[in-house]
Design a protein around this motif. Structure first.
Motif, short mmCIF file in Angstrom:
data_model
loop_
_atom_site.label_atom_id
_atom_site.label_comp_id
_atom_site.label_asym_id
_atom_site.label_seq_id
_atom_site.Cartn_x
_atom_site.Cartn_y
_atom_site.Cartn_z
N VAL A 1 0.83 -1.22 0.00
CA VAL A 1 0.00 0.00 0.00
C VAL A 1 0.86 1.26 0.00
N PHE A 2 1.93 1.25 0.78
CA PHE A 2 2.84 2.41 0.88
C PHE A 2 4.23 1.95 0.45
N ALA A 3 4.38 1.66 -0.82
CA ALA A 3 5.55 0.92 -1.30
C ALA A 3 6.84 1.72 -1.30
N GLY A 4 6.77 3.04 -1.27
CA GLY A 4 7.99 3.83 -1.35
C GLY A 4 8.71 3.55 -2.66
N VAL A 5 10.03 3.38 -2.58
CA VAL A 5 10.83 3.10 -3.79
C VAL A 5 11.04 1.60 -3.98
N GLY A 6 10.39 0.78 -3.12
CA GLY A 6 10.38 -0.66 -3.38
C GLY A 6 11.16 -1.56 -2.46
N PRO A 7 11.45 -1.20 -1.19
CA PRO A 7 12.24 -2.11 -0.34
C PRO A 7 11.56 -3.44 -0.04
N PHE A 8 10.23 -3.48 -0.10
CA PHE A 8 9.52 -4.76 0.01
C PHE A 8 9.16 -5.30 -1.38
N ALA A 9 8.66 -4.41 -2.24
CA ALA A 9 8.12 -4.83 -3.53
C ALA A 9 9.16 -5.47 -4.44
N VAL A 10 10.34 -4.86 -4.56
CA VAL A 10 11.34 -5.35 -5.50
C VAL A 10 11.92 -6.70 -5.04
N PRO A 11 12.36 -6.84 -3.77
CA PRO A 11 12.86 -8.16 -3.36
C PRO A 11 11.79 -9.25 -3.45
N HIS B 1 -1.13 -11.06 0.67
CA HIS B 1 -0.56 -10.18 1.70
C HIS B 1 -0.80 -8.72 1.34
N PHE B 2 -1.15 -7.93 2.35
CA PHE B 2 -1.15 -6.48 2.25
C PHE B 2 -0.03 -5.96 3.16
N VAL B 3 0.86 -5.15 2.60
CA VAL B 3 1.94 -4.54 3.39
C VAL B 3 1.59 -3.08 3.62
N MET B 4 1.61 -2.66 4.89
CA MET B 4 1.25 -1.28 5.23
C MET B 4 2.36 -0.69 6.10
N ASN B 5 3.47 -0.37 5.45
CA ASN B 5 4.64 0.14 6.17
C ASN B 5 4.63 1.66 6.20
N LEU B 6 3.70 2.20 6.96
CA LEU B 6 3.64 3.64 7.23
C LEU B 6 3.28 3.79 8.71
N PRO B 7 4.25 3.54 9.59
CA PRO B 7 3.96 3.42 11.03
C PRO B 7 3.23 4.60 11.63
N ASP B 8 3.47 5.79 11.12
CA ASP B 8 2.85 6.97 11.71
C ASP B 8 1.34 6.98 11.57
N SER B 9 0.81 6.39 10.48
CA SER B 9 -0.64 6.50 10.26
C SER B 9 -1.28 5.28 9.62
N ALA B 10 -0.55 4.17 9.47
CA ALA B 10 -1.12 3.00 8.80
C ALA B 10 -2.40 2.51 9.47
N LEU B 11 -2.45 2.58 10.80
CA LEU B 11 -3.63 2.09 11.52
C LEU B 11 -4.90 2.83 11.10
N THR B 12 -4.75 4.09 10.72
CA THR B 12 -5.93 4.88 10.36
C THR B 12 -6.47 4.51 8.99
N PHE B 13 -5.77 3.65 8.26
CA PHE B 13 -6.24 3.21 6.94
C PHE B 13 -7.01 1.88 7.02
N VAL C 1 -2.77 -9.01 6.65
CA VAL C 1 -2.47 -7.58 6.63
C VAL C 1 -1.31 -7.31 7.58
N HIS C 2 -0.19 -6.85 7.05
CA HIS C 2 0.99 -6.52 7.85
C HIS C 2 0.99 -5.01 8.09
N CYS C 3 0.49 -4.60 9.24
CA CYS C 3 0.30 -3.18 9.53
C CYS C 3 1.35 -2.72 10.54
N HIS C 4 2.27 -1.88 10.10
CA HIS C 4 3.32 -1.36 10.97
C HIS C 4 2.79 -0.16 11.75
#
Length: 374
Positions: free
Chosen positions: A192-202, A307-319, A344-347
Protein backbone atom coordinates in the motif's frame (compact mmCIF):
# COMPACT_ATOMS: atom_id res chain seq x y z
CA UNK A 1 57.29 -7.23 24.09
CA UNK A 2 55.02 -5.59 26.64
CA UNK A 3 56.95 -2.30 26.31
CA UNK A 4 57.04 -2.18 22.49
CA UNK A 5 55.18 0.51 20.59
CA UNK A 6 51.76 -0.86 19.67
CA UNK A 7 49.88 1.64 17.52
CA UNK A 8 47.81 0.90 14.40
CA UNK A 9 49.68 1.72 11.17
CA UNK A 10 52.93 2.34 13.11
CA UNK A 11 55.70 -0.27 12.81
CA UNK A 12 57.52 -1.36 15.96
CA UNK A 13 60.82 -1.67 14.08
CA UNK A 14 61.92 1.18 11.77
CA UNK A 15 65.05 2.51 10.06
CA UNK A 16 67.22 5.06 11.86
CA UNK A 17 66.54 8.39 10.05
CA UNK A 18 70.17 9.43 10.58
CA UNK A 19 71.44 6.11 9.13
CA UNK A 20 68.85 4.74 6.67
CA UNK A 21 71.16 1.86 5.67
CA UNK A 22 72.46 1.28 9.16
CA UNK A 23 70.98 0.01 12.40
CA UNK A 24 67.28 -0.50 12.98
CA UNK A 25 65.34 1.10 15.80
CA UNK A 26 62.96 -0.79 18.07
CA UNK A 27 60.27 1.64 19.21
CA UNK A 28 59.26 1.58 22.86
CA UNK A 29 55.99 2.78 24.29
CA UNK A 30 57.53 5.57 26.43
CA UNK A 31 58.11 9.29 25.89
CA UNK A 32 61.17 9.61 28.16
CA UNK A 33 64.04 7.32 29.04
CA UNK A 34 63.18 7.72 32.72
CA UNK A 35 59.82 6.07 32.04
CA UNK A 36 61.45 2.78 31.06
CA UNK A 37 61.02 0.21 33.86
CA UNK A 38 64.18 -0.91 35.65
CA UNK A 39 64.21 -4.45 34.30
CA UNK A 40 63.79 -3.15 30.76
CA UNK A 41 66.67 -0.67 31.21
CA UNK A 42 68.95 -3.45 32.38
CA UNK A 43 68.07 -5.53 29.34
CA UNK A 44 68.70 -2.60 26.97
CA UNK A 45 72.05 -1.78 28.55
CA UNK A 46 73.10 -5.36 27.90
CA UNK A 47 71.62 -5.98 24.46
CA UNK A 48 71.17 -2.61 22.70
CA UNK A 49 73.75 -0.20 21.31
CA UNK A 50 72.00 2.83 22.75
CA UNK A 51 68.67 4.40 23.64
CA UNK A 52 67.86 7.35 21.37
CA UNK A 53 64.90 9.63 20.82
CA UNK A 54 62.56 8.96 17.90
CA UNK A 55 59.74 11.38 17.10
CA UNK A 56 56.37 10.25 15.77
CA UNK A 57 53.82 12.82 14.57
CA UNK A 58 50.26 11.53 14.79
CA UNK A 59 48.62 14.19 12.64
CA UNK A 60 45.06 14.59 11.40
CA UNK A 61 45.52 12.07 8.59
CA UNK A 62 46.59 9.36 11.04
CA UNK A 63 43.35 9.31 13.01
CA UNK A 64 40.54 7.37 11.36
CA UNK A 65 38.07 6.75 14.19
CA UNK A 66 36.11 10.00 13.94
CA UNK A 67 34.01 9.94 17.05
CA UNK A 68 36.52 8.31 19.39
CA UNK A 69 39.53 10.35 18.32
CA UNK A 70 39.17 13.51 16.23
CA UNK A 71 35.71 14.68 17.26
CA UNK A 72 36.56 15.00 20.94
CA UNK A 73 39.46 17.28 20.06
CA UNK A 74 37.14 19.80 18.41
CA UNK A 75 34.26 19.75 20.88
CA UNK A 76 34.12 21.64 24.18
CA UNK A 77 34.78 19.41 27.15
CA UNK A 78 31.21 19.62 28.42
CA UNK A 79 29.87 18.19 25.14
CA UNK A 80 32.30 15.32 24.68
CA UNK A 81 30.55 12.74 26.82
CA UNK A 82 27.27 12.88 24.91
CA UNK A 83 28.80 13.38 21.47
CA UNK A 84 27.10 11.76 18.45
CA UNK A 85 27.95 8.07 18.38
CA UNK A 86 27.53 7.26 14.71
CA UNK A 87 25.83 7.84 11.40
CA UNK A 88 23.82 5.86 8.86
CA UNK A 89 24.83 5.26 5.25
CA UNK A 90 22.49 5.39 2.27
CA UNK A 91 24.44 5.00 -0.92
CA UNK A 92 27.17 7.65 -0.84
CA UNK A 93 25.28 9.77 1.72
CA UNK A 94 26.02 9.74 5.46
CA UNK A 95 23.18 11.11 7.54
CA UNK A 96 23.18 12.12 11.19
CA UNK A 97 20.56 13.30 13.67
CA UNK A 98 22.24 16.04 15.69
CA UNK A 99 20.78 17.32 18.94
CA UNK A 100 20.43 21.08 19.32
CA UNK A 101 23.60 21.52 21.40
CA UNK A 102 25.74 20.07 18.60
CA UNK A 103 24.29 22.15 15.76
CA UNK A 104 26.92 24.93 16.15
CA UNK A 105 29.53 22.26 15.31
CA UNK A 106 27.57 20.54 12.53
CA UNK A 107 29.95 21.52 9.72
CA UNK A 108 32.99 20.29 11.67
CA UNK A 109 31.22 17.00 12.41
CA UNK A 110 30.20 16.67 8.77
CA UNK A 111 33.70 17.37 7.49
CA UNK A 112 35.20 14.81 9.88
CA UNK A 113 32.81 12.13 8.62
CA UNK A 114 33.61 13.10 5.04
CA UNK A 115 37.39 13.08 5.55
CA UNK A 116 37.56 9.77 7.39
CA UNK A 117 35.23 7.63 5.27
CA UNK A 118 36.16 7.06 1.64
CA UNK A 119 32.67 5.90 0.64
CA UNK A 120 31.06 9.12 1.85
CA UNK A 121 30.60 11.93 -0.68
CA UNK A 122 27.76 13.83 1.00
CA UNK A 123 26.88 14.40 4.66
CA UNK A 124 23.43 15.59 5.74
CA UNK A 125 21.73 16.30 9.03
CA UNK A 126 18.12 15.24 9.31
CA UNK A 127 15.90 18.03 10.57
CA UNK A 128 12.99 17.72 12.98
CA UNK A 129 10.52 18.72 10.27
CA UNK A 130 8.84 15.96 8.25
CA UNK A 131 6.94 16.40 5.02
CA UNK A 132 3.35 16.27 6.26
CA UNK A 133 1.91 14.67 3.13
CA UNK A 134 4.55 12.20 1.99
CA UNK A 135 6.22 11.55 5.39
CA UNK A 136 9.88 11.84 4.42
CA UNK A 137 12.50 13.67 6.48
CA UNK A 138 13.78 17.05 5.46
CA UNK A 139 17.53 17.52 5.73
CA UNK A 140 20.38 20.00 5.37
CA UNK A 141 23.77 19.61 3.74
CA UNK A 142 26.61 19.91 6.28
CA UNK A 143 29.56 18.65 4.21
CA UNK A 144 30.45 17.38 0.76
CA UNK A 145 28.72 17.70 -2.58
CA UNK A 146 24.98 18.44 -2.93
CA UNK A 147 24.27 15.17 -4.73
CA UNK A 148 21.23 13.45 -3.23
CA UNK A 149 20.44 10.85 -5.89
CA UNK A 150 21.88 7.64 -4.49
CA UNK A 151 22.37 4.07 -5.62
CA UNK A 152 21.79 1.81 -2.64
CA UNK A 153 22.17 -1.98 -2.54
CA UNK A 154 20.06 -4.20 -0.32
CA UNK A 155 18.85 -7.82 -0.53
CA UNK A 156 20.71 -8.36 -3.81
CA UNK A 157 18.70 -5.48 -5.32
CA UNK A 158 19.78 -2.07 -6.60
CA UNK A 159 17.72 0.95 -5.56
CA UNK A 160 18.05 4.44 -7.03
CA UNK A 161 16.27 7.43 -5.50
CA UNK A 162 16.61 11.06 -4.44
CA UNK A 163 17.13 10.92 -0.68
CA UNK A 164 15.61 14.39 -0.23
CA UNK A 165 12.32 13.46 -1.94
CA UNK A 166 11.41 10.00 -0.64
CA UNK A 167 11.46 7.99 2.57
CA UNK A 168 14.24 5.45 3.10
CA UNK A 169 15.64 4.00 6.31
CA UNK A 170 18.70 1.77 5.92
CA UNK A 171 18.23 0.42 9.45
CA UNK A 172 15.01 -1.30 8.36
CA UNK A 173 16.77 -3.83 6.14
CA UNK A 174 16.18 -6.63 8.66
CA UNK A 175 12.44 -5.85 8.69
CA UNK A 176 12.36 -5.81 4.89
CA UNK A 177 14.07 -9.20 4.83
CA UNK A 178 11.87 -10.65 7.59
CA UNK A 179 8.66 -9.83 5.78
CA UNK A 180 9.81 -10.90 2.32
CA UNK A 181 10.86 -14.26 3.74
CA UNK A 182 7.21 -14.82 4.75
CA UNK A 183 5.99 -14.50 1.17
CA UNK A 184 5.71 -17.56 -1.06
CA UNK A 185 6.92 -17.11 -4.65
CA UNK A 186 3.52 -17.92 -6.13
CA UNK A 187 1.64 -15.33 -4.02
CA UNK A 188 0.37 -11.83 -4.82
CA UNK A 189 1.46 -8.99 -2.54
CA UNK A 190 -0.24 -5.59 -2.35
CA UNK A 191 2.17 -2.96 -1.01
CA UNK A 192 0.00 0.00 0.00
CA UNK A 193 2.84 2.41 0.88
CA UNK A 194 5.55 0.92 -1.30
CA UNK A 195 7.99 3.83 -1.35
CA UNK A 196 10.83 3.10 -3.79
CA UNK A 197 10.38 -0.66 -3.38
CA UNK A 198 12.24 -2.11 -0.34
CA UNK A 199 9.52 -4.76 0.01
CA UNK A 200 8.12 -4.83 -3.53
CA UNK A 201 11.34 -5.35 -5.50
CA UNK A 202 12.86 -8.16 -3.36
CA UNK A 203 9.45 -9.88 -3.26
CA UNK A 204 9.24 -9.76 -7.05
CA UNK A 205 12.78 -11.09 -7.42
CA UNK A 206 11.64 -13.98 -5.26
CA UNK A 207 8.86 -14.64 -7.78
CA UNK A 208 5.91 -12.88 -6.13
CA UNK A 209 3.48 -10.79 -8.14
CA UNK A 210 3.27 -7.31 -6.61
CA UNK A 211 0.95 -4.32 -6.70
CA UNK A 212 3.20 -1.46 -5.60
CA UNK A 213 1.54 1.84 -4.70
CA UNK A 214 2.67 5.12 -3.24
CA UNK A 215 1.01 8.53 -3.01
CA UNK A 216 4.33 10.36 -3.45
CA UNK A 217 4.89 10.83 -7.22
CA UNK A 218 8.66 10.80 -6.69
CA UNK A 219 8.46 7.49 -4.83
CA UNK A 220 6.34 6.00 -7.61
CA UNK A 221 8.80 7.33 -10.22
CA UNK A 222 11.80 5.72 -8.54
CA UNK A 223 9.83 2.56 -7.78
CA UNK A 224 9.17 2.18 -11.50
CA UNK A 225 12.87 2.72 -12.22
CA UNK A 226 13.93 0.19 -9.60
CA UNK A 227 11.47 -2.35 -10.95
CA UNK A 228 13.01 -1.92 -14.41
CA UNK A 229 16.63 -1.91 -13.18
CA UNK A 230 16.06 -5.13 -11.23
CA UNK A 231 14.34 -6.82 -14.21
CA UNK A 232 10.96 -7.49 -12.57
CA UNK A 233 8.72 -5.36 -14.79
CA UNK A 234 6.50 -8.35 -15.57
CA UNK A 235 5.85 -8.93 -11.86
CA UNK A 236 5.31 -5.44 -10.41
CA UNK A 237 2.50 -3.04 -11.30
CA UNK A 238 3.20 0.48 -10.07
CA UNK A 239 0.49 2.97 -9.12
CA UNK A 240 0.45 6.42 -7.53
CA UNK A 241 -2.77 6.98 -5.60
CA UNK A 242 -4.26 7.40 -2.17
CA UNK A 243 -3.83 4.35 0.05
CA UNK A 244 -7.56 3.98 0.73
CA UNK A 245 -8.44 4.04 -2.95
CA UNK A 246 -5.74 1.46 -3.60
CA UNK A 247 -6.98 -0.87 -0.84
CA UNK A 248 -10.60 -0.63 -1.97
CA UNK A 249 -9.91 -1.48 -5.61
CA UNK A 250 -6.88 -3.78 -5.72
CA UNK A 251 -8.84 -7.01 -5.07
CA UNK A 252 -11.01 -6.34 -8.11
CA UNK A 253 -7.99 -5.30 -10.19
CA UNK A 254 -6.16 -8.55 -9.61
CA UNK A 255 -9.32 -10.58 -10.23
CA UNK A 256 -10.10 -8.81 -13.53
CA UNK A 257 -6.47 -8.71 -14.70
CA UNK A 258 -4.66 -11.65 -13.10
CA UNK A 259 -0.91 -12.00 -12.99
CA UNK A 260 0.59 -14.85 -15.02
CA UNK A 261 1.19 -18.10 -13.15
CA UNK A 262 4.43 -18.53 -11.27
CA UNK A 263 7.01 -20.07 -13.58
CA UNK A 264 9.87 -20.71 -11.21
CA UNK A 265 12.93 -18.67 -10.29
CA UNK A 266 14.35 -16.26 -12.85
CA UNK A 267 17.84 -16.85 -14.22
CA UNK A 268 20.55 -14.61 -12.81
CA UNK A 269 22.40 -12.05 -14.90
CA UNK A 270 25.36 -14.44 -15.03
CA UNK A 271 23.15 -17.26 -16.30
CA UNK A 272 21.59 -14.98 -18.92
CA UNK A 273 25.03 -13.82 -20.08
CA UNK A 274 26.23 -17.42 -20.33
CA UNK A 275 23.22 -18.35 -22.45
CA UNK A 276 23.71 -15.30 -24.68
CA UNK A 277 27.33 -16.29 -25.36
CA UNK A 278 26.27 -19.87 -26.10
CA UNK A 279 23.79 -18.68 -28.73
CA UNK A 280 26.38 -16.33 -30.22
CA UNK A 281 28.79 -19.24 -30.57
CA UNK A 282 26.13 -21.37 -32.27
CA UNK A 283 25.39 -18.56 -34.71
CA UNK A 284 29.09 -18.02 -35.47
CA UNK A 285 29.49 -21.73 -36.26
CA UNK A 286 26.50 -21.66 -38.60
CA UNK A 287 24.19 -23.72 -36.40
CA UNK A 288 20.47 -22.85 -36.19
CA UNK A 289 19.44 -20.85 -33.14
CA UNK A 290 16.83 -22.74 -31.10
CA UNK A 291 13.71 -20.79 -30.14
CA UNK A 292 13.61 -19.59 -26.53
CA UNK A 293 12.05 -22.03 -24.13
CA UNK A 294 8.67 -20.95 -22.90
CA UNK A 295 8.59 -20.75 -19.13
CA UNK A 296 6.58 -23.62 -17.75
CA UNK A 297 3.71 -22.72 -15.50
CA UNK A 298 3.54 -24.30 -12.07
CA UNK A 299 0.01 -23.23 -11.27
CA UNK A 300 -3.03 -21.18 -12.28
CA UNK A 301 -3.01 -17.46 -13.04
CA UNK A 302 -2.68 -15.40 -9.91
CA UNK A 303 -5.83 -13.45 -9.06
CA UNK A 304 -5.95 -13.55 -5.25
CA UNK A 305 -4.01 -11.25 -2.93
CA UNK A 306 -2.24 -13.08 -0.12
CA UNK A 307 -0.56 -10.18 1.70
CA UNK A 308 -1.15 -6.48 2.25
CA UNK A 309 1.94 -4.54 3.39
CA UNK A 310 1.25 -1.28 5.23
CA UNK A 311 4.64 0.14 6.17
CA UNK A 312 3.64 3.64 7.23
CA UNK A 313 3.96 3.42 11.03
CA UNK A 314 2.85 6.97 11.71
CA UNK A 315 -0.64 6.50 10.26
CA UNK A 316 -1.12 3.00 8.80
CA UNK A 317 -3.63 2.09 11.52
CA UNK A 318 -5.93 4.88 10.36
CA UNK A 319 -6.24 3.21 6.94
CA UNK A 320 -7.66 -0.06 8.28
CA UNK A 321 -11.24 1.10 7.81
CA UNK A 322 -10.67 0.97 4.04
CA UNK A 323 -10.65 -2.85 4.21
CA UNK A 324 -14.38 -2.98 4.97
CA UNK A 325 -16.15 -4.63 2.06
CA UNK A 326 -13.17 -4.92 -0.30
CA UNK A 327 -14.24 -8.44 -1.35
CA UNK A 328 -17.59 -7.14 -2.59
CA UNK A 329 -17.97 -4.55 -5.35
CA UNK A 330 -21.11 -3.12 -6.93
CA UNK A 331 -21.78 -6.19 -9.08
CA UNK A 332 -20.23 -9.26 -7.48
CA UNK A 333 -19.01 -11.02 -4.38
CA UNK A 334 -15.37 -12.09 -4.73
CA UNK A 335 -15.08 -13.69 -1.30
CA UNK A 336 -15.72 -17.10 -2.81
CA UNK A 337 -12.33 -17.23 -4.50
CA UNK A 338 -10.52 -16.67 -1.18
CA UNK A 339 -10.03 -19.93 0.67
CA UNK A 340 -7.82 -18.00 3.08
CA UNK A 341 -8.17 -14.33 3.91
CA UNK A 342 -5.18 -12.08 3.06
CA UNK A 343 -2.70 -11.29 5.82
CA UNK A 344 -2.47 -7.58 6.63
CA UNK A 345 0.99 -6.52 7.85
CA UNK A 346 0.30 -3.18 9.53
CA UNK A 347 3.32 -1.36 10.97
CA UNK A 348 2.84 1.09 13.80
CA UNK A 349 4.64 2.82 16.66
CA UNK A 350 4.56 2.02 20.38
CA UNK A 351 6.86 2.87 23.27
CA UNK A 352 5.94 -0.29 25.17
CA UNK A 353 8.51 -3.11 25.20
CA UNK A 354 6.31 -5.74 26.79
CA UNK A 355 4.23 -7.45 24.04
CA UNK A 356 1.01 -7.45 26.09
CA UNK A 357 1.34 -3.77 26.95
CA UNK A 358 2.34 -2.95 23.37
CA UNK A 359 -0.83 -4.62 22.05
CA UNK A 360 -2.94 -2.72 24.56
CA UNK A 361 -1.28 0.55 23.57
CA UNK A 362 -1.82 -0.08 19.85
CA UNK A 363 -5.48 -0.95 20.38
CA UNK A 364 -6.08 2.47 21.91
CA UNK A 365 -6.46 3.75 18.37
CA UNK A 366 -9.89 2.06 18.58
CA UNK A 367 -10.27 1.17 14.93
CA UNK A 368 -12.66 -1.74 14.44
CA UNK A 369 -12.32 -3.84 11.29
CA UNK A 370 -14.75 -6.75 10.94
CA UNK A 371 -13.41 -10.15 9.89
CA UNK A 372 -15.13 -9.96 6.49
CA UNK A 373 -13.00 -6.92 5.65
CA UNK A 374 -9.93 -9.05 5.27
Amino acid sequence: MYYLMDLPKIRSVVSDPSQPDGDRLVLLRVSDKADIPQEAQQFLEKEAKAVVDYKIDLDYDYWTAVLEDCLHVFLPEELREGAPVGFAMTGHIAHVNLNAEYLPYKHIIGQLILDKNKRVKTVVNKLDSIDTKFRFFKMELIAGEPNYVVEHHEADCRFTFDFTEVYWNSRLHTEHERLVQMFKPEEVVADVFAGVGPFAVPAAKKGCAVLGNDLNPNSAKYLAKNVKDNRVTDLVRVSCEDGRDFIRTCVSRVYDDPFPAYTGPKPSRMQEEKERKRLQKLAAEGHPIPPPNAAESTGPRRQRISHFVMNLPDSALTFLDAFRGILVDNERDLSGIYKEMPMVHCHCFTRELDPAKAEQDIRQVRIFVPQTAY
